[in-house]
Design an enzyme around this catalytic site. Structure first.
Site, mmCIF file in Angstrom:
data_model
loop_
_atom_site.group_PDB
_atom_site.id
_atom_site.type_symbol
_atom_site.label_atom_id
_atom_site.label_comp_id
_atom_site.label_asym_id
_atom_site.label_seq_id
_atom_site.Cartn_x
_atom_site.Cartn_y
_atom_site.Cartn_z
ATOM 1 N N HIS A 36 0.830 -1.213 0.000
ATOM 2 C CA HIS A 36 0.000 0.000 0.000
ATOM 3 C C HIS A 36 0.863 1.261 0.000
ATOM 4 O O HIS A 36 0.380 2.338 -0.335
ATOM 5 C CB HIS A 36 -0.941 0.000 1.215
ATOM 6 C CG HIS A 36 -0.248 -0.264 2.512
ATOM 7 N ND1 HIS A 36 -0.023 -1.544 2.980
ATOM 8 C CD2 HIS A 36 0.282 0.568 3.434
ATOM 9 C CE1 HIS A 36 0.611 -1.479 4.144
ATOM 10 N NE2 HIS A 36 0.816 -0.208 4.436
ATOM 11 N N PRO A 85 -1.543 -8.044 -0.990
ATOM 12 C CA PRO A 85 -1.997 -9.001 0.032
ATOM 13 C C PRO A 85 -0.877 -9.215 1.048
ATOM 14 O O PRO A 85 0.150 -9.809 0.731
ATOM 15 C CB PRO A 85 -2.281 -10.272 -0.785
ATOM 16 C CG PRO A 85 -2.498 -9.794 -2.189
ATOM 17 C CD PRO A 85 -1.574 -8.629 -2.344
ATOM 18 N N ILE A 157 1.022 1.396 14.050
ATOM 19 C CA ILE A 157 -0.266 1.858 13.524
ATOM 20 C C ILE A 157 -0.728 0.949 12.397
ATOM 21 O O ILE A 157 0.060 0.568 11.519
ATOM 22 C CB ILE A 157 -0.167 3.302 12.993
ATOM 23 C CG1 ILE A 157 0.112 4.283 14.137
ATOM 24 C CG2 ILE A 157 -1.429 3.711 12.238
ATOM 25 C CD1 ILE A 157 -1.044 4.468 15.101
ATOM 26 N N HIS A 231 -2.670 6.710 7.093
ATOM 27 C CA HIS A 231 -2.360 5.385 6.560
ATOM 28 C C HIS A 231 -2.722 5.255 5.092
ATOM 29 O O HIS A 231 -1.900 4.877 4.268
ATOM 30 C CB HIS A 231 -3.072 4.310 7.377
ATOM 31 C CG HIS A 231 -2.670 2.915 7.006
ATOM 32 N ND1 HIS A 231 -3.127 2.269 5.875
ATOM 33 C CD2 HIS A 231 -1.832 2.039 7.621
ATOM 34 C CE1 HIS A 231 -2.598 1.062 5.807
ATOM 35 N NE2 HIS A 231 -1.812 0.890 6.850
ATOM 36 N N ARG A 328 -1.607 -40.136 -9.182
ATOM 37 C CA ARG A 328 -0.508 -39.582 -8.374
ATOM 38 C C ARG A 328 0.781 -40.359 -8.622
ATOM 39 O O ARG A 328 1.871 -39.790 -8.626
ATOM 40 C CB ARG A 328 -0.859 -39.579 -6.886
ATOM 41 C CG ARG A 328 -1.121 -40.949 -6.287
ATOM 42 C CD ARG A 328 -1.232 -40.892 -4.771
ATOM 43 N NE ARG A 328 -1.601 -42.191 -4.205
ATOM 44 C CZ ARG A 328 -1.508 -42.501 -2.917
ATOM 45 N NH1 ARG A 328 -1.048 -41.610 -2.062
ATOM 46 N NH2 ARG A 328 -1.873 -43.688 -2.486
ATOM 47 N N SER A 355 2.613 -39.130 0.211
ATOM 48 C CA SER A 355 1.235 -39.331 -0.236
ATOM 49 C C SER A 355 0.981 -38.765 -1.626
ATOM 50 O O SER A 355 0.227 -39.331 -2.411
ATOM 51 C CB SER A 355 0.259 -38.688 0.757
ATOM 52 O OG SER A 355 0.304 -39.333 2.009
ATOM 53 N N GLU A 381 1.294 -24.839 3.542
ATOM 54 C CA GLU A 381 0.764 -24.779 2.179
ATOM 55 C C GLU A 381 0.784 -23.368 1.608
ATOM 56 O O GLU A 381 1.162 -23.157 0.448
ATOM 57 C CB GLU A 381 -0.678 -25.315 2.149
ATOM 58 C CG GLU A 381 -0.818 -26.774 2.529
ATOM 59 C CD GLU A 381 -1.046 -26.981 4.018
ATOM 60 O OE1 GLU A 381 -1.356 -28.122 4.397
ATOM 61 O OE2 GLU A 381 -0.922 -26.000 4.782
ATOM 62 N N PHE A 407 -6.520 -28.873 0.619
ATOM 63 C CA PHE A 407 -5.694 -27.910 1.340
ATOM 64 C C PHE A 407 -5.172 -26.795 0.438
ATOM 65 O O PHE A 407 -4.448 -25.906 0.910
ATOM 66 C CB PHE A 407 -4.551 -28.629 2.054
ATOM 67 C CG PHE A 407 -5.029 -29.645 3.059
ATOM 68 C CD1 PHE A 407 -6.118 -29.365 3.873
ATOM 69 C CD2 PHE A 407 -4.412 -30.870 3.178
ATOM 70 C CE1 PHE A 407 -6.581 -30.293 4.787
ATOM 71 C CE2 PHE A 407 -4.862 -31.815 4.088
ATOM 72 C CZ PHE A 407 -5.957 -31.530 4.895
ATOM 73 N N HIS A 431 -5.152 -36.585 -4.107
ATOM 74 C CA HIS A 431 -6.325 -36.903 -3.292
ATOM 75 C C HIS A 431 -7.478 -35.973 -3.681
ATOM 76 O O HIS A 431 -7.939 -35.143 -2.916
ATOM 77 C CB HIS A 431 -5.993 -36.804 -1.804
ATOM 78 C CG HIS A 431 -5.000 -37.826 -1.355
ATOM 79 N ND1 HIS A 431 -3.718 -37.920 -1.888
ATOM 80 C CD2 HIS A 431 -5.092 -38.826 -0.433
ATOM 81 C CE1 HIS A 431 -3.074 -38.928 -1.307
ATOM 82 N NE2 HIS A 431 -3.878 -39.502 -0.428
#
Length: 643
Positions: A36, A85, A157, A231, A328, A355, A381, A407, A431
């Site tokens: 920002h 973000p 702040i 801000h 997989r 996995s 993740e 996930f 999965h």
């Protein structure tokens, strides 16, 4: 305004960069994680000599300007990543530092530190409050990223006011626990203290550094300094006049005095730095010609010249072999085939490597071998995904990272950022559905496929067998204009027979896998569209429908990547899904709503409308009605006949 003094010291006295060549290979990377504050970065770029003019500065936040509201990759020369973000710019910086350290270990040789630069990150309270900061800073300490230097704008702040009401962490102790070098309580408006802290951070070999700078937000504003009102809102004309007076600034608006402009101009210094590096590179190339050529190939993002031919040979081999295996496992087989061809692959998994089968035969962990090709990200993740964005932004690597499909939700915004920045990042998700079985609805992906498919510029592949798995890996690797998500099963999938034409058309995203009529016999009576594990079920249903007197003309379309299919020309799309055939059935063990775009409101969709259950996979498919019998029933209903 609060970080301007820190920026002045860093950019004028320490940052190694060249405004005349913003992509110079060995430049220091600078990331404004608290995006920002973008006007600070635009001002630094303008003053240093980048192609950012006063008119660009005046055009702040306007359509198609070089100065958008948050820094955006591709809009402004000198901007290394899209930030806004909070926490993700910091994560990108960790990725850049991983890339620098690993690339240096792979290519530097005695007397030739050809890859040797720092990554600097500005970050604020918001970045440190976001959970991703814990994920990536913990890993950065473990990986001993000594050339990562972060400046924490400790102004107390945030938008809601003084953070002491909701953020009372002991930040120095937190980062000491991560294994970082911590420089606490630096006066962010004292140039000598800032310079001393940077020198101490640069002297660190094995620990990333955080320089905690006490600053005042809105520094210099008599009535808004230190307040949340400075801000994100303009100071206002009266306060601007008061601030100019308080800072002793008398030049007209948007006018930079010549003496200040001369002191800031970095073009000459930057060109000398990059020229010196080019001379060093020539000497390196003279001694290590193959390494030098390989380094340039990888930094330019080019694949080896023979990669596509060798990948196609492997795909043909998969077709001939005809294995029935989980996708997989087919993915791991593809990694074994492609990995030896692509030293730029930098893999990883958020703890589930056993996995999701992302560890391949020739992997070497960078935690144990600095010149390795695999990162154990731990259960992180979100951090993993944003770090991968930073790795590919740095250059020299194609990163992939894996977790279970469900996930992906933890990492969603980083996936979005990869698509927004059009980066070649490969997200591997195993999965993929209720097919994972007994772990139940918490682990069974339902709505995630729709989420991924509706993300602009993201290609989502859900292959039906080992052959399509090999193709989707190839397509993700050759695609250099955006990320790909590869979706794999836990359960075994049957092999599908194909001719050479069908094999070639997999890359188009959708193709005709089965026609019960011969070519040229008109429009199908019913089309079944399926992906992944449901292609086998669709083929069972088609074979039931297509036999016997008066059998309808049935077509099965395998659609491993809807986005790639929608990028094909109209003629190809029409050859696969002719508009005249409105009797269409989509079959997928995911949420049904996505498929209306291909079936229309008068078609049928066989899939999930609820969350899953805990039971063996075959019981779940029967329970939720994702069966060949259900497809036959839907087709007969559409055709208006009972057989």
């Amino acid at each position: 305004m609060g970080m301007a003094d820190i920026a002045e010291v860093l950019w004028n006295d320490f940052l190694r960069h060249n405004p005349c060549d913003p992509t110079w290979v060995n430049r220091d990377r600078f990331v404004l994680s608290n995006g920002h504050g973008s006007m600070l970065l635009y001002s630094l770029l303008h003053l240093s000599g980048y192609d950012v003019s006063i008119e660009d500065i005046k055009n702040f936040r306007q359509l198609h300007s070089k100065t958008p509201g948050h820094p955006e990759l591709g809009y402004t020369p000198g901007v290394e990543t899209t930030t806004g973000p909070l926490g993700q710019g910091l994560a990108n910086g960790v990725g850049m530092a991983i890339a620098e350290k690993t690339l240096a270990a792979q290519f530097n040789r005695p007397g030739h530190d050809i890859v040797n630069h720092h990554t600097y990150v500005f970050m604020g309270d918001g970045c440190l409050m976001e959970g991703i900061s814990h994920e990536v800073c913990s890993l950065a300490g473990t990986l001993k990223l000594g050339k990562l230097i972060c400046f924490y704008d400790d102004n107390g702040i945030s938008i809601d006011g003084e953070v002491e009401g909701w953020f009372t962490d002991d930040t120095p102790k937190r980062f000491e626990a991560y294994g970082w070098h911590v420089v606490p309580a630096v006066d962010g408006h004292d140039g000598e203290q800032i310079a001393s802290a940077i020198k101490a951070a640069q002297a660190e070999g094995d620990r990333p550094s955080i320089i905690i700078c006490k600053t005042k937000i809105g520094f210099g504003s008599p009535n808004k300094e230190g307040k949340e009102s400075s801000h994100g809102s303009p100071l206002g004309d009266d306060e601007i006049m008061a601030t100019r007076k308080a800072l002793g600034w008398s030049a007209d608006p948007f006018v930079i005095p010549d003496d200040i402009r001369r002191e800031w101009d970095t073009k000459g210094k930057g060109q000398r730095l990059s020229d010196t590096w080019k001379s060093d590179y020539i000497a390196y190339r003279n001694e290590h010609s193959e390494l030098a050529e390989e380094l340039m190939r990888r930094l330019q993002g080019d694949l080896p010249l023979d990669f596509e031919a060798q990948a196609d040979a492997y795909i043909q081999q998969c077709q001939s072999k005809g294995e029935t295996i989980a996708s997989r496992k087919a993915s791991q087989n593809a990694l074994n085939a492609y990995g030896v061809l692509l030293p730029e692959l930098l893999g990883g998994s958020a703890d589930l490597a056993g996995s999701n089968n992302t560890i391949w035969a020739k992997y070497h962990s960078i935690e144990k071998e600095a010149d390795g090709n695999y990162v154990h990200y731990g259960v992180r993740e979100f951090g993993m995904s944003a770090i991968m964005n930073g790795i590919t932004l740095h250059g020299g690597f194609i990163p992939y990272g894996a977790t279970f499909l469900v996930f992906m939700e933890y990492a969603r915004n980083a996936v979005r950022m990869a698509a927004l920045m059009k980066q070649r990042v490969i997200f591997v998700y195993s999965h993929d559905s209720i097919g994972l079985g007994e772990d139940g609805p918490t682990h069974q992906g339902i709505e995630q496929l729709t989420n991924l498919r509706t993300t602009p510029n993201l290609h989502t592949w859900r292959p039906a067998d080992a052959v399509e798995s090999a193709v989707c890996w190839k397509q993700a690797l050759v695609r250099n204009s955006g990320p790909s998500a590869l979706i794999f099963t836990r359960q075994n999938l049957p092999h599908q027979d194909r001719d050479d034409g069908q094999l070639a058309n997999i890359a188009a995203g959708a193709y005709v896998l089965f026609d019960s009529a011969k070519p040229g016999q008109g429009i199908p009576d019913v089309i079944i569209i399926a992906t992944g594990s449901e292609v086998g079920i669709a083929m069972e249903a088609a074979n039931k429908l297509a036999h016997g007197p008066g059998a309808p003309y049935v077509r099965v379309v395998s659609m491993p990547c809807a986005e790639a299919f929608m990028e094909q020309d109209h003629a190809y799309q029409e050859s696969v899904l002719p508009a005249e055939c409105r009797k269409r059935i989509a079959v997928e063990a995911g949420h049904v709503d996505y498929w209306h775009k291909f079936t229309g409101l008068d078609g049928r969709i066989i899939g999930m409308r609820t969350f899953g259950e805990s039971a063996p996979a075959e019981q779940l498919f029967e329970h939720f009605g994702i069966t060949s019998a259900a497809i036959v029933e839907a087709a007969e209903d559409l055709l208006g006949s009972q057989r």
